[in-house]
Every structure is written in C-alpha cells, then in structure tokens.
Design a protein around this motif. Structure first.
Motif, PDB file in Angstrom:
ATOM      1  N   CYS A  78       0.816  -1.205   0.000  1.00 37.00           N
ATOM      2  CA  CYS A  78       0.000   0.000   0.000  1.00 37.00           C
ATOM      3  C   CYS A  78       0.853   1.260   0.000  1.00 37.00           C
ATOM      4  CB  CYS A  78      -0.929   0.003   1.214  1.00 37.00           C
ATOM      5  SG  CYS A  78      -2.107  -1.365   1.193  1.00 37.00           S
ATOM      6  N   HIS A  79       2.146   1.118   0.280  1.00 35.87           N
ATOM      7  CA  HIS A  79       3.036   2.270   0.279  1.00 35.87           C
ATOM      8  C   HIS A  79       3.817   2.383  -1.026  1.00 35.87           C
ATOM      9  CE1 HIS A  79       2.100   2.843   4.488  1.00 35.87           C
ATOM     10  NE2 HIS A  79       2.454   1.611   4.749  1.00 35.87           N
ATOM     11  N   THR A  80       3.629   1.427  -1.932  1.00 36.93           N
ATOM     12  CA  THR A  80       4.337   1.458  -3.208  1.00 36.93           C
ATOM     13  C   THR A  80       3.721   2.530  -4.108  1.00 36.93           C
ATOM     14  OG1 THR A  80       4.751  -0.912  -3.020  1.00 36.93           O
ATOM     15  CG2 THR A  80       5.089   0.087  -5.178  1.00 36.93           C
ATOM     16  N   GLN A  81       4.573   3.351  -4.700  1.00 39.67           N
ATOM     17  CA  GLN A  81       4.098   4.425  -5.559  1.00 39.67           C
ATOM     18  C   GLN A  81       4.418   4.111  -7.017  1.00 39.67           C
ATOM     19  OE1 GLN A  81       2.362   7.091  -4.356  1.00 39.67           O
ATOM     20  NE2 GLN A  81       2.513   6.106  -2.342  1.00 39.67           N
ATOM     21  N   ASP A  83       4.154   5.739 -11.131  1.00 39.90           N
ATOM     22  CA  ASP A  83       4.049   6.966 -11.918  1.00 39.90           C
ATOM     23  C   ASP A  83       2.947   6.796 -12.956  1.00 39.90           C
ATOM     24  OD1 ASP A  83       4.355   9.174 -13.578  1.00 39.90           O
ATOM     25  OD2 ASP A  83       6.533   9.239 -13.286  1.00 39.90           O
ATOM     26  N   TRP A  84       1.763   7.292 -12.634  1.00 42.11           N
ATOM     27  CA  TRP A  84       0.614   7.098 -13.520  1.00 42.11           C
ATOM     28  C   TRP A  84       0.716   7.935 -14.786  1.00 42.11           C
ATOM     29  CZ3 TRP A  84      -2.353   3.038 -13.035  1.00 42.11           C
ATOM     30  CH2 TRP A  84      -2.360   2.389 -11.791  1.00 42.11           C
TER      31      TRP A  84
END
Length: 296
Positions: A78-81, A83-84
């Motif tokens: 849930c903390h993984t980001q 780049d959309w």
C-alpha cells in the motif's frame, strides 16, 4: 530509407504480441502436475524440477527477495508508488489486444482474490459467533480456533492479505477502464467468496484455508509471469511492467506465507494426495476463469 518512429513502435508491439502468444502456448503445453512442480520445486527453471527431495527449493523468479518460504509478514504494497503519468504515456499508442485481455483477466483475478478473503473472514465470524454462544450457554468448548478470533493468527493472516489484495484491485481499476472489464464480475465475486468460505467453514483448523491460498497463488504467479516476461524482454512499457511485477511479488509472498503456515512439504510430489488433488482442481478452475475473463 529511414524508418518512421510510428512504424518502429508498431513493429515492436507486433513482436511483443507474438512473443506473448508463444509464451502462452508454451505454458499451456505443461500439465497441471508439471506446473505445480515447476512453481513448488524450482520456479526458476523452464521445465519441471528434477532435483532430489532433499535439495533446497530455488527462489521464485517473481520474488527474488524472498530467502525462505513464508518469511516475514505481508509486504507493504500500500506504500508502493507508481508513476501514472508514465503509464498514461506508455498506453498512448494503445496496448495490443493480448495485453488488454491479460489486464482484464488480472482485474477479474484481483476481484476474486479480495472476495476469497471476504469469504474466509465471514466463515471465521460465523464460527466465532456460534462457538462463543455455545460455550456461553452450555460450557462446551469444541476447540474452535476462531472463538477468540482476534487472537488467532489465521484471522490476522486474512486481514493482512485482504489489505494487500484490495490495493491490487485499486491498481487494476485504474489500469482497466470500466468498459474493458470482464462482464462476469459478479461471478468472480461469488466464486472467490465460496473458495474462501468453504475450507474455512468446514475444516476445524485453518490448514485448508492456507492450502487453498497456496494453490491459488501458485497459479497466479504462472499467470502473471506469462505477460511480465515478454513485457520485460521488449521494454516498451517499463512502468506498467514494474506495477505488474510488484503485484506478482506480493502474490508470491502470500503463497509462501500460506505454505509456511500450512506446514506441508514444499515439494509438490511430497504433498499429501488430497492436497495435490485440490491443487489440480484449483489450477484447472483458475485456468478456465482466466480464459473466460479474457473474452467476456
């Protein structure tokens, strides 16, 4: 003459398309038994493991950071980001049909996964309710592990894994537009709920819930790697590939966590007969669900 960038992109995507078809056909030639050996015994090999039962199993290609099956708690997905904006740019030239179908099946699969844990939690709540009142009014203790469910490791297992799967589903909902999702979402919800409910409700201990999760996640890794490998080979969509690999790594962690809690032999051929039968049923059912989700 010089080649146009658009022509190069189309050629690369065409090559990617046929690579994926080849990988899918190659995977489909393996029997369920061979595939279970592949992922349980030596997932880094391209063919079923022939190592001796005493040899140490290799690490999963999808989760190289795991040093032992079942180590650690649920990953902090849930903390993984991601780049959309990069993913949007990667999809600008439109993804090939095979990739759209794979992502549709990924969305359907993550939907089913969320509902597997909802079914397991419902079964635990139901057993906790009846066991508590039975003990309260009769003094009879049937040995239900969920009477004090908050103290039961299986309850925390379900909560942690449900959180991760819910995050995966959020990612897939961003990736797959509503119009491109499977039309059979209610079926995948019911199927997942039932798959989580039955082994938790009708088996005295959580063992068969763990076995079920191990079987499901063993198939899921195979499914994910069938499109991660060609995507990595061609490198056209690196951010999408990173997202898919992250999901795959966490599914493998779920498998390893469940396997360590079940206490079964790691090697497929050493597992009890009924467990191998259940693995086969789950794999066949998952294969059918993926094939259907890609088309409907």
């Amino acid at each position: 003459g010089s080649r146009s960038p658009l022509g190069e992109t189309r050629r690369e995507m065409l090559g990617l398309r046929y690579t994926s078809v080849w990988v899918g056909r190659r995977a489909s030639t393996l029997t369920v038994r061979s595939r279970m050996r592949l992922m349980c015994n030596d997932p880094s090999s391209s063919s079923p493991s022939t190592s001796s039962p005493s040899s140490k199993p290799s690490r999963s290609p999808c989760y190289p950071s795991v040093s032992a099956r079942g180590e650690g708690k649920a990953t902090a997905s849930c903390h993984t980001q991601f780049d959309w904006e990069k993913i949007r740019k990667e999809s600008k030239n439109e993804w090939p049909t095979w990739l759209v179908q794979e992502l549709r099946s990924d969305h359907a699969g993550e939907t089913g996964a969320v509902w597997i844990y909802r079914g397991a939690k419902s079964a635990m709540d139901l057993r906790s309710f009846f066991s508590t009142y039975l003990h309260k009014f009769t003094g009879f203790d049937g040995g239900c592990p969920y009477r004090q469910k908050d103290k039961e490791a299986a309850y925390r297992f379900v909560q942690e894994h449900h959180k991760t799967e819910s995050f995966h589903l959020e990612l897939m909902e961003k990736l797959v537009p509503i119009g491109e999702r499977s039309k059979l979402i209610p079926l995948w919800k019911i199927s997942g709920f039932t798959l989580g409910l039955i082994p938790t409700l009708f088996w005295r201990t959580p063992t068969w819930l763990y076995v079920t999760i191990e079987a499901v996640e063993t198939f899921v890794e195979i499914h994910y790697m069938n499109h991660i490998e060609p995507l990595e080979k061609h490198g056209n969509v690196p951010e999408l590939t990173r997202l898919l690999r992250t999901c795959c790594e966490e599914e493998v962690h779920h498998r390893d966590d469940a396997a360590s809690r079940a206490g079964m032999p790691v090697n497929y051929d050493e597992k009890p007969f009924l467990v191998r039968v259940w693995f086969t049923i789950v794999s066949r059912g998952s294969e059918a669900a993926v094939a259907l989700a890609k088309r409907v």
